[in-house]
Design a protein around this motif. Structure first.
Motif, PDB file in Angstrom:
ATOM      1  N   ARG B   7      42.032  51.170  36.686  1.00 24.56           N
ATOM      2  CA  ARG B   7      42.349  51.899  37.917  1.00 24.56           C
ATOM      3  C   ARG B   7      43.627  51.060  38.256  1.00 24.56           C
ATOM      4  O   ARG B   7      43.974  50.168  37.909  1.00 24.56           O
ATOM      5  CB  ARG B   7      41.355  50.974  39.020  1.00 24.56           C
ATOM      6  N   VAL B   8      44.354  52.081  39.096  1.00 18.73           N
ATOM      7  CA  VAL B   8      45.697  51.751  39.489  1.00 18.73           C
ATOM      8  C   VAL B   8      45.343  50.537  40.576  1.00 18.73           C
ATOM      9  O   VAL B   8      44.433  50.654  41.495  1.00 18.73           O
ATOM     10  CB  VAL B   8      46.277  52.879  40.131  1.00 18.73           C
ATOM     11  N   ILE B   9      46.390  49.671  40.775  1.00 14.47           N
ATOM     12  CA  ILE B   9      46.414  48.740  41.791  1.00 14.47           C
ATOM     13  C   ILE B   9      47.329  49.194  42.860  1.00 14.47           C
ATOM     14  O   ILE B   9      48.326  49.406  42.964  1.00 14.47           O
ATOM     15  CB  ILE B   9      46.418  47.159  41.319  1.00 14.47           C
ATOM     16  N   THR B  10      46.833  49.445  44.069  1.00 15.74           N
ATOM     17  CA  THR B  10      47.639  49.407  45.313  1.00 15.74           C
ATOM     18  C   THR B  10      48.764  48.749  45.685  1.00 15.74           C
ATOM     19  O   THR B  10      48.516  47.617  45.313  1.00 15.74           O
ATOM     20  CB  THR B  10      46.668  49.704  46.786  1.00 15.74           C
ATOM     21  N   SER B  11      49.902  49.112  45.908  1.00 14.66           N
ATOM     22  CA  SER B  11      50.807  48.458  45.972  1.00 14.66           C
ATOM     23  C   SER B  11      50.802  47.359  47.177  1.00 14.66           C
ATOM     24  O   SER B  11      50.396  47.753  48.035  1.00 14.66           O
ATOM     25  CB  SER B  11      52.387  48.888  45.886  1.00 14.66           C
ATOM     26  N   GLN B  12      51.347  46.332  47.059  1.00 12.43           N
ATOM     27  CA  GLN B  12      51.423  45.340  48.228  1.00 12.43           C
ATOM     28  C   GLN B  12      51.897  45.802  49.450  1.00 12.43           C
ATOM     29  O   GLN B  12      51.573  45.899  50.680  1.00 12.43           O
ATOM     30  CB  GLN B  12      52.006  43.962  48.011  1.00 12.43           C
ATOM     31  N   SER B  13      53.265  46.671  49.259  1.00 12.96           N
ATOM     32  CA  SER B  13      53.738  47.047  50.374  1.00 12.96           C
ATOM     33  C   SER B  13      53.182  48.207  51.290  1.00 12.96           C
ATOM     34  O   SER B  13      53.071  48.375  52.328  1.00 12.96           O
ATOM     35  CB  SER B  13      55.193  47.351  50.187  1.00 12.96           C
ATOM     36  N   GLN B  14      52.219  48.989  50.271  1.00 16.73           N
ATOM     37  CA  GLN B  14      51.517  50.130  50.643  1.00 16.73           C
ATOM     38  C   GLN B  14      50.372  49.572  51.570  1.00 16.73           C
ATOM     39  O   GLN B  14      50.211  49.949  52.661  1.00 16.73           O
ATOM     40  CB  GLN B  14      50.961  50.868  49.748  1.00 16.73           C
ATOM     41  N   ASP B  15      49.480  48.714  51.218  1.00 22.60           N
ATOM     42  CA  ASP B  15      48.607  48.239  51.831  1.00 22.60           C
ATOM     43  C   ASP B  15      48.055  46.884  51.066  1.00 22.60           C
ATOM     44  O   ASP B  15      47.270  46.878  50.275  1.00 22.60           O
ATOM     45  CB  ASP B  15      47.340  49.096  51.866  1.00 22.60           C
ATOM     46  N   PHE B  16      48.329  45.482  51.762  1.00 18.49           N
ATOM     47  CA  PHE B  16      48.229  44.509  51.330  1.00 18.49           C
ATOM     48  C   PHE B  16      46.700  44.000  50.955  1.00 18.49           C
ATOM     49  O   PHE B  16      46.209  43.520  50.187  1.00 18.49           O
ATOM     50  CB  PHE B  16      48.765  43.300  52.094  1.00 18.49           C
ATOM     51  N   ASN B  17      45.802  44.565  51.914  1.00 20.03           N
ATOM     52  CA  ASN B  17      44.655  44.380  52.037  1.00 20.03           C
ATOM     53  C   ASN B  17      43.724  45.128  50.754  1.00 20.03           C
ATOM     54  O   ASN B  17      43.049  44.660  50.066  1.00 20.03           O
ATOM     55  CB  ASN B  17      43.969  44.654  53.373  1.00 20.03           C
ATOM     56  N   ALA B  18      44.268  46.323  50.745  1.00 14.16           N
ATOM     57  CA  ALA B  18      43.920  47.314  49.617  1.00 14.16           C
ATOM     58  C   ALA B  18      44.118  46.700  48.103  1.00 14.16           C
ATOM     59  O   ALA B  18      43.381  46.562  47.265  1.00 14.16           O
ATOM     60  CB  ALA B  18      44.355  48.596  49.582  1.00 14.16           C
ATOM     61  N   TRP B  19      45.263  45.964  48.070  1.00 13.15           N
ATOM     62  CA  TRP B  19      46.035  45.441  46.986  1.00 13.15           C
ATOM     63  C   TRP B  19      44.997  44.245  46.709  1.00 13.15           C
ATOM     64  O   TRP B  19      44.465  44.105  45.525  1.00 13.15           O
ATOM     65  CB  TRP B  19      47.329  45.123  47.263  1.00 13.15           C
ATOM     66  N   ASP B  22      41.887  45.251  45.473  1.00 11.91           N
ATOM     67  CA  ASP B  22      41.974  46.059  43.900  1.00 11.91           C
ATOM     68  C   ASP B  22      42.158  44.811  42.859  1.00 11.91           C
ATOM     69  O   ASP B  22      41.305  44.895  41.706  1.00 11.91           O
ATOM     70  CB  ASP B  22      43.250  47.138  43.752  1.00 11.91           C
ATOM     71  N   VAL B  23      42.870  44.032  43.140  1.00 12.59           N
ATOM     72  CA  VAL B  23      43.059  42.765  42.343  1.00 12.59           C
ATOM     73  C   VAL B  23      41.684  42.118  41.951  1.00 12.59           C
ATOM     74  O   VAL B  23      41.268  41.836  40.752  1.00 12.59           O
ATOM     75  CB  VAL B  23      44.074  41.721  42.554  1.00 12.59           C
ATOM     76  N   ILE B  24      41.008  41.824  43.015  1.00  9.02           N
ATOM     77  CA  ILE B  24      39.942  41.195  42.877  1.00  9.02           C
ATOM     78  C   ILE B  24      38.822  41.976  41.976  1.00  9.02           C
ATOM     79  O   ILE B  24      38.100  41.323  40.976  1.00  9.02           O
ATOM     80  CB  ILE B  24      39.045  40.933  43.944  1.00  9.02           C
ATOM     81  N   ALA B  25      38.779  43.163  42.019  1.00  8.44           N
ATOM     82  CA  ALA B  25      37.783  44.140  41.383  1.00  8.44           C
ATOM     83  C   ALA B  25      38.298  44.375  40.006  1.00  8.44           C
ATOM     84  O   ALA B  25      37.729  44.040  38.952  1.00  8.44           O
ATOM     85  CB  ALA B  25      37.864  45.628  42.018  1.00  8.44           C
ATOM     86  N   ASN B  26      39.683  44.673  39.673  1.00 12.14           N
ATOM     87  CA  ASN B  26      40.193  45.027  38.422  1.00 12.14           C
ATOM     88  C   ASN B  26      40.090  43.652  37.643  1.00 12.14           C
ATOM     89  O   ASN B  26      39.944  43.653  36.305  1.00 12.14           O
ATOM     90  CB  ASN B  26      41.615  45.402  38.434  1.00 12.14           C
ATOM     91  N   MET B 147      30.732  38.093  60.917  1.00  9.94           N
ATOM     92  CA  MET B 147      30.660  39.451  61.084  1.00  9.94           C
ATOM     93  C   MET B 147      31.654  40.144  60.121  1.00  9.94           C
ATOM     94  O   MET B 147      31.160  41.331  59.538  1.00  9.94           O
ATOM     95  CB  MET B 147      30.797  39.865  62.254  1.00  9.94           C
ATOM     96  N   ARG B 148      32.906  39.753  60.150  1.00  8.07           N
ATOM     97  CA  ARG B 148      33.804  40.409  59.196  1.00  8.07           C
ATOM     98  C   ARG B 148      34.381  39.623  58.160  1.00  8.07           C
ATOM     99  O   ARG B 148      34.921  38.377  58.326  1.00  8.07           O
ATOM    100  CB  ARG B 148      35.274  40.577  60.165  1.00  8.07           C
ATOM    101  N   THR B 149      33.831  40.115  56.903  1.00  8.49           N
ATOM    102  CA  THR B 149      33.876  39.231  55.656  1.00  8.49           C
ATOM    103  C   THR B 149      35.201  39.987  54.602  1.00  8.49           C
ATOM    104  O   THR B 149      35.380  40.912  54.778  1.00  8.49           O
ATOM    105  CB  THR B 149      32.722  39.274  55.015  1.00  8.49           C
ATOM    106  N   LYS B 150      35.663  39.160  53.861  1.00  3.77           N
ATOM    107  CA  LYS B 150      36.432  39.527  52.803  1.00  3.77           C
ATOM    108  C   LYS B 150      36.064  38.554  51.648  1.00  3.77           C
ATOM    109  O   LYS B 150      36.171  37.433  51.795  1.00  3.77           O
ATOM    110  CB  LYS B 150      37.843  39.219  53.328  1.00  3.77           C
ATOM    111  N   PRO B 151      36.140  39.065  50.357  1.00  6.95           N
ATOM    112  CA  PRO B 151      35.929  38.288  49.087  1.00  6.95           C
ATOM    113  C   PRO B 151      36.802  36.858  49.167  1.00  6.95           C
ATOM    114  O   PRO B 151      37.923  37.071  49.257  1.00  6.95           O
ATOM    115  CB  PRO B 151      36.127  39.148  48.129  1.00  6.95           C
ATOM    116  N   PHE B 152      36.031  35.771  48.962  1.00 10.52           N
ATOM    117  CA  PHE B 152      36.814  34.549  49.002  1.00 10.52           C
ATOM    118  C   PHE B 152      37.240  33.865  50.272  1.00 10.52           C
ATOM    119  O   PHE B 152      36.992  32.953  50.498  1.00 10.52           O
ATOM    120  CB  PHE B 152      37.930  34.454  47.911  1.00 10.52           C
TER     121      PHE B 152
END
Lengths: 486, 486
Positions: B7-19, B22-26, B147-152
């Motif tokens: 999978r492509v990793i979203t760039s940090q500048s585009q969307d840091f959260n998506a980046w 993506d890193v955690i998954a890839n 309520m609002r979670t995020k890996p790690f």
């Protein structure tokens, strides 16, 4: 140490259970938690667990397993997916029903074991044969709502490692299950000096959800058996329930073959009850948090400094060489009190250093496993290389001597039986009975009901010769070991 | 590896959260558990946590702390005993209400933190000044119903260590709290290459039940702050609530002074978000599960054997010297694919070995932290001592280079402000604002409401000179750092 209660330890012969609880309290191994059946593992007890972890962790990694961590909350529906698993575990579950102030839609199980959640995740990670074998382990807490609890042996929450693997073939899964019970066996013999008997569980005693369970069974000081570690060949039971499939070289979709295996803080209880005596704990050197205790002895203030200096150098020598050593230089207690205290704590070797030893540049060394004067040797040179060699040598000797004693004890308490009457007699004498067995599950349950003993295992090491079932007189392929157990 | 999704990793500048996700998954660091907000820590992510544990565990023991284990089930009534503690934690509790098939008389809290149960036990172990200081630590899982979670970064269940100590005097407790935040700071700088800012929390941000909270605050790649570790001076808050007393030298009964301190798996998230770039993860060598990846390159079958042999000897040389090294000799992927994959996994150094390298007895080495050709050096000799020295040297260089880069980034994103307008501007630009502060709790909450930023800390390192509160114009003793945070 100042709160060492100076309590007498009940003798083993008077009340083995009271002895066990006294040792745990006096040696500060564990304490009761505020919730019924829970246990606080105190630093000295935890250090034994850390020694167990350290050894096994290396072995697991050497054999290709990676550590990871699965969440402890499991949707209730998962537990219900594997029929015998839910039957085995549902009476023992702790359930979370409220989270963040709200009633949950689905109750959450606090993991009693992780096969179900592991399979749920494996389905997402395993696609083809190239993803296999998948071999992981976690060090974690688990919860089982036990009614009759006992520190280390059976607690509402305990610590363990649980290995989980998935394979492409039944042969690989079987080899893995055997490999892991062999690692446990080697660990028990070589590190814990516990001569466990390794073998296969009967159908009745097999883990809820497994095809085969392998076990190591240890004989405690009261001759009851302790299941000290298990390794399960899970077959395809969970992979079928959860749909854990892979595509093989020919493009065929197949269910994986799995194993799981565990050793828990129960093992610490096994160490206590294998080696302890009326003076308290006796720890095998390879797992002892403190292998050598140094006790300086002085009467006049003028002697104190030189004695403490000598004691410190001896400590330095041993510590640098990797020996776990402690110097008890407290002013608050007498040497005699310290002797008893560290003996009770099970420290394998004691070094005494007094003014006369300082003059002669020597020390007095006592072995925990040989009581009284026989275990005491005077005049060991303080010369670093001599002292270190002596200490290492003695620690090795104690390690094998503990294994030797436990093995003799075990062997003198296993009776070969060829009839149910002989079995009943052996069990009534508190011994283990070993005899040929090919009878039914019902017969096995009848033995349990009538004698209190269960089949601990069909040992891997089987006697030669023709065997006749002790219960039915039919031909039998194997002998089984029957015993009362924890 | 075969299930690496390309999978492509979203760039940090585009969307840091998506980046980040993506890193955690890839990189296969973590996955979502079946229960909302829970996380499975996969082997590669867990190995980073193990490296953190290994380092801190030694430091804790060196400073006199013993590991132990407290049960995770806490009677609900315990949580209610310390007023601000219950206020802080009650919205986040998971409650066990059913055990062994029966409704429980008292609900059990699945530990969100252990101060209450620790004090319950301390009251039984602490009698006199001779029992102090009592200094323990546990590695454990904790549960907070977020309520609002995020890996790690914020998960319903996470892993941590929690240290708990009791002392005879407030000075000792304060020293301990400072000692532990210093250990965390040193760890962050030297092992994780994260230039945290250490300081004291404001009253508003102090831990529920603490007198003072010390913190290390890290700047992530998106310039948000991450609270990466905390150390609390608990004063006598819990000892008064639980009656944790000791008898001093004069026979007087006094309440103990306490601390607690923790670092959690959140720190792994901090490493990802501090050093990662658009190519993926970038791991500091001292915490990297794999420090060096070796990629053999061959085209003709005739070359394969000699290339693999050379690669294996290089691996052997590094492994023997204690370097964490992996040889990716898989046939399934091209070298180019492997370059990208291991770059994405953040491995600090890559060694390539092809047929020409074998002839010239040399290798090609690339640094993860210097992109493209600039990071690539040809012709490093395979001669063991030269190669090993080179690799160790480069790993050290990368370690300091990561710290240097993160420090420059941090420093270029902290703005000194002397008015609220300047503060608002800095925050609106996504930066951290540092300015003198002596205003009220209400003013602090107003800043939060109007800008989204909170006081991260009053840093230990304070600028010289006279300070005027940016909000009120009154004299101020300290500057505070304001930032948006995770």
């Amino acid at each position: 140490m100042s709160n060492y209660p100076d309590r007498v330890i009940t003798s083993q012969s008077q009340d083995f259970n009271a002895w066990y609880l006294d040792v745990i309290a006096n040696a500060e191994l564990a304490d009761y938690g505020p919730v019924r059946g829970t246990m606080v593992i105190r630093p000295y007890g935890y250090a034994i667990w850390e020694a167990i972890q350290e050894f096994l962790n290396v072995k697991f990694k050497e054999t290709g397993h990676s550590n990871m961590y699965f969440p402890q909350f499991i949707p209730y529906s998962f537990i219900e997916k594997e029929a015998s698993h839910v039957e085995g575990f549902s009476p023992e579950l702790a359930l979370v029903t409220i989270g963040g102030g709200k009633e949950l839609e689905e109750k959450l199980v606090v993991r009693p074991t992780s096969e179900t959640i592991v399979n749920h995740m494996f389905t997402q990670w395993i696609h083809s044969y190239r993803d296999l074998p998948l071999m992981v382990n976690q060090w974690a807490n688990v919860t089982r709502w036990e009614m009759r609890t006992k520190p280390f042996i059976r607690t509402l929450e305990f610590l363990w490692q649980e290995g989980h693997t998935a394979h492409a073939t039944p042969e690989e899964a079987e080899n893995e299950a055997i490999q892991m019970i062999n690692i446990y066996t080697k660990f028990a013999y070589e590190q814990a000096a516990i001569p466990v008997i390794a073998g296969r569980k009967s159908r009745v005693e097999t883990f809820a959800g497994a095809s085969k369970t392998y076990t190591i069974e240890a004989m405690m000081g009261d001759r009851k058996a302790l299941q000290a570690g298990t390794s399960h060949n899970l077959g395809q039971n969970f992979s079928r329930a959860f749909g854990t499939q892979f595509t093989d070289e020919n493009g065929q979709r197949l269910h994986v073959w799995q194993t799981s295996w565990a050793i828990s803080t129960r093992f610490v209880g096994g160490i206590i009850m294998t080696h302890g005596d009326d003076a308290g704990l006796m720890l095998p050197p390879r797992l002892a948090p403190i292998q050598v205790i140094i006790i300086p002895i002085w009467k006049k203030d003028a002697e104190k400094m030189e004695v403490l200096n000598a004691a410190s150098s001896v400590k330095e020598v041993l510590q640098t060489a990797g020996v776990q050593v402690k110097l008890d230089d407290s002013d608050l207690r007498t040497p005699g009190w310290k002797f008893n205290f560290w003996e009770m704590k099970g420290v394998p070797l004691r070094i005494e250093i007094g003014p006369r030893d300082v003059s002669s540049r020597s020390v007095v060394i006592s072995r925990r496993d040989i009581p009284g004067k026989q275990g005491k040797v005077f005049g060991i040179s303080m010369e670093p290389s001599i002292l270190l060699a002596y200490v290492k040598d003695k620690l090795d000797e104690i390690q094998s001597s503990l294994l030797g004693q436990a093995t003799s004890f075990r062997d003198s308490n296993i009776v070969d039986v060829s009839s149910y009457d002989e079995l009943k007699l052996a069990i009534s004498q508190g011994k283990w009975a070993r005899g040929p067995w090919s009878a039914s599950d019902e017969d096995e349950l009848k033995v349990k009901e009538e004698t209190g003993a269960t089949i601990r295992c069909f040992p891997f090491q089987q006697p030669q010769g023709i065997k006749t079932c002790l219960m039915t007189g039919n031909p039998a392929e194997e002998v089984a070991i029957f015993a009362k157990s924890y």
